[in-house]
Design an enzyme around this catalytic site. Structure first.
Site, mmCIF file in Angstrom:
data_model
loop_
_atom_site.group_PDB
_atom_site.id
_atom_site.type_symbol
_atom_site.label_atom_id
_atom_site.label_comp_id
_atom_site.label_asym_id
_atom_site.label_seq_id
_atom_site.Cartn_x
_atom_site.Cartn_y
_atom_site.Cartn_z
ATOM 1 N N LYS A 58 -1.510 -6.585 -8.261
ATOM 2 C CA LYS A 58 -1.714 -7.951 -7.745
ATOM 3 C C LYS A 58 -3.168 -8.357 -7.987
ATOM 4 O O LYS A 58 -3.450 -9.487 -8.331
ATOM 5 C CB LYS A 58 -1.400 -8.047 -6.262
ATOM 6 C CG LYS A 58 -1.585 -9.488 -5.763
ATOM 7 C CD LYS A 58 -1.147 -9.665 -4.353
ATOM 8 C CE LYS A 58 -2.187 -9.226 -3.370
ATOM 9 N NZ LYS A 58 -3.397 -10.086 -3.339
ATOM 10 N N ASP A 59 -4.067 -7.381 -7.825
ATOM 11 C CA ASP A 59 -5.477 -7.622 -8.145
ATOM 12 C C ASP A 59 -5.702 -7.195 -9.597
ATOM 13 O O ASP A 59 -6.383 -6.201 -9.877
ATOM 14 C CB ASP A 59 -6.373 -6.822 -7.196
ATOM 15 C CG ASP A 59 -6.173 -7.261 -5.762
ATOM 16 O OD1 ASP A 59 -6.364 -8.453 -5.485
ATOM 17 O OD2 ASP A 59 -5.794 -6.432 -4.925
ATOM 18 N N SER A 88 0.204 -9.220 0.829
ATOM 19 C CA SER A 88 -1.252 -9.198 0.908
ATOM 20 C C SER A 88 -1.639 -9.085 2.372
ATOM 21 O O SER A 88 -0.970 -9.658 3.247
ATOM 22 C CB SER A 88 -1.820 -10.502 0.327
ATOM 23 O OG SER A 88 -3.140 -10.703 0.793
ATOM 24 N N HIS A 100 0.849 -1.206 0.000
ATOM 25 C CA HIS A 100 0.000 0.000 0.000
ATOM 26 C C HIS A 100 0.879 1.249 0.000
ATOM 27 O O HIS A 100 0.572 2.234 -0.682
ATOM 28 C CB HIS A 100 -0.892 0.037 1.248
ATOM 29 C CG HIS A 100 -1.886 -1.068 1.327
ATOM 30 N ND1 HIS A 100 -1.801 -2.081 2.239
ATOM 31 C CD2 HIS A 100 -3.015 -1.318 0.605
ATOM 32 C CE1 HIS A 100 -2.811 -2.914 2.092
ATOM 33 N NE2 HIS A 100 -3.563 -2.485 1.100
ATOM 34 N N VAL A 156 4.184 -5.826 -5.210
ATOM 35 C CA VAL A 156 5.347 -5.790 -4.315
ATOM 36 C C VAL A 156 5.473 -7.177 -3.686
ATOM 37 O O VAL A 156 4.469 -7.771 -3.271
ATOM 38 C CB VAL A 156 5.167 -4.721 -3.218
ATOM 39 C CG1 VAL A 156 6.377 -4.690 -2.283
ATOM 40 C CG2 VAL A 156 4.938 -3.354 -3.849
ATOM 41 N N GLY A 201 -3.068 -1.498 -7.005
ATOM 42 C CA GLY A 201 -2.033 -2.519 -7.153
ATOM 43 C C GLY A 201 -2.414 -3.522 -8.229
ATOM 44 O O GLY A 201 -3.584 -3.906 -8.348
ATOM 45 N N GLN A 220 -9.291 -6.970 -10.940
ATOM 46 C CA GLN A 220 -9.946 -5.782 -10.372
ATOM 47 C C GLN A 220 -9.529 -4.534 -11.145
ATOM 48 O O GLN A 220 -10.361 -3.709 -11.536
ATOM 49 C CB GLN A 220 -9.552 -5.648 -8.901
ATOM 50 C CG GLN A 220 -9.859 -4.297 -8.285
ATOM 51 C CD GLN A 220 -9.581 -4.269 -6.794
ATOM 52 O OE1 GLN A 220 -10.353 -4.804 -6.021
ATOM 53 N NE2 GLN A 220 -8.494 -3.637 -6.377
HETATM 54 O O1 PAF Z 1 -8.195 -3.631 -3.547
HETATM 55 C C1 PAF Z 1 -8.838 -3.297 -2.534
HETATM 56 O O2 PAF Z 1 -8.269 -3.098 -1.456
HETATM 57 C C2 PAF Z 1 -10.349 -3.118 -2.632
HETATM 58 O O3 PAF Z 1 -10.917 -4.060 -3.483
HETATM 59 C C3 PAF Z 1 -10.767 -1.688 -3.029
HETATM 60 C C4 PAF Z 1 -10.272 -1.309 -4.408
HETATM 61 C C5 PAF Z 1 -10.218 -0.697 -1.999
HETATM 62 C C6 PAF Z 1 -12.294 -1.584 -3.044
HETATM 63 O O4 PAF Z 1 -12.844 -1.885 -1.804
#
Ligand code: PAF
Length: 290
Positions: free
Chosen positions: A153-154, A189, A37, A180, A151, A157
């Protein structure tokens, strides 16, 4: 660093910053902040001069039976980390009532990015990406960023949210930051804290699996079945791992492919359970044209 708890106060802060000519960045998170993060925050600083980190464990992206209740909530420690890092103007940490007045059951408007959630995590987490897209749309409307940082990693998303931004004309630049990793390759994670020492040691197979797919593709292998077999062989090295999926999809459509296509990007991705802990990892595979 300001701590803002309501949507109205956040919108007023963002309006003020925009009027003052600032460029606003948002790093959406669910808290339990770790080095990955902080890498997003550092990246965001290169794109903007007013930085908001949102911290909200979004209930609508967890299916019944998933880890919503036990998801780590560490607001005090998160604030300390961001303060120590510096450069964060605002932490937006609404509670559930602020984001879903009347509760989830009363919420009527959802953002669904069709077709991109049929494979990978979407196949096994019905409703997950609807919850993610909806909350991110709400965060964009609350924080009014010029740029948002996520990120990779997702990866699914990120690709879904990028499509939402495109399709709904959100005036937000999307920035993806590479995963990372721990020195042995494990992707950072918030869920890694759930792993026992033995599971933690074996979890290295996720990164090995997706790297193996990338290595084979780099060596000229185009047949996806062989890439998937290689990923499954790498995952089988961990006796405690239960594989949920190992797939290679087109990185734009997120549909399965049989052969890697020159000039197109693919995504090799895995999801694996260790006990009740579900971990994911992926690697983008760029196939040179011609
Ligand atoms: O990746 C995350 O931490 C979550 O899916 C997000 C993008 C903050 C949405 O809740």
């Amino acid at each position: 660093m300001k701590l803002i708890r309501t949507v109205e106060a956040m919108q007023a802060e963002a309006d003020g910053a925009r009027r003052a000519g600032r460029r606003l960045a948002l790093v959406p998170t669910m808290g339990a902040l770790h080095e990955a993060h902080l890498a997003l925050v550092r990246e965001a600083r290169h794109h903007a001069d007013h930085l908001t980190v949102s911290i909200f464990v979004n209930p609508t992206q967890f299916a019944p039976g998933e880890d919503f209740d036990r998801y780590p909530r560490t607001l005090e420690a998160d604030l300390e980390k961001l303060e120590a890092l510096g450069g964060v103007e605002v932490v937006f940490a609404p509670d559930e009532r602020a984001m879903y007045p009347g509760g989830q059951a009363a919420h009527r408007t959802w953002v669904v990015v069709q077709g991109l959630d049929e494979h990978l995590c979407g196949r096994f987490r019905p409703g997950h990406f609807r919850g993610v897209a909806t909350v991110v749309a709400k965060l964009f409307l609350a924080c009014k960023p010029h740029v948002a940082v996520f990120g990779l990693k997702d990866a699914q998303q990120f690709l879904i949210l990028r499509r939402m931004v495109h399709d709904l004309n959100f005036d937000v630049e999307m920035v993806g930051v590479p995963t990372v990793r721990e020195p042995d390759g494990l992707a950072l994670s918030s869920r890694n804290v759930y792993l026992t020492p033995e599971e933690r040691a074996q979890a290295v197979v996720l990164s090995r699996a997706v790297e193996e797919a990338r290595r084979l593709a780099g060596a000229g292998e185009q047949r996806v079945t062989l890439l998937v077999e290689a990923m499954r062989r790498a995952l089988a090295e961990a006796p405690l791992a239960r594989v949920q999926y190992a797939e290679v999809v087109d990185a734009e459509t997120l549909q399965p492919v049989d052969l890697l296509q020159p000039g197109r990007e693919a995504l090799a991705a895995v999801a694996v359970f260790f006990g009740n802990t579900r971990l994911i990892d992926n690697a983008f595979i760029r196939v040179p044209p011609g």
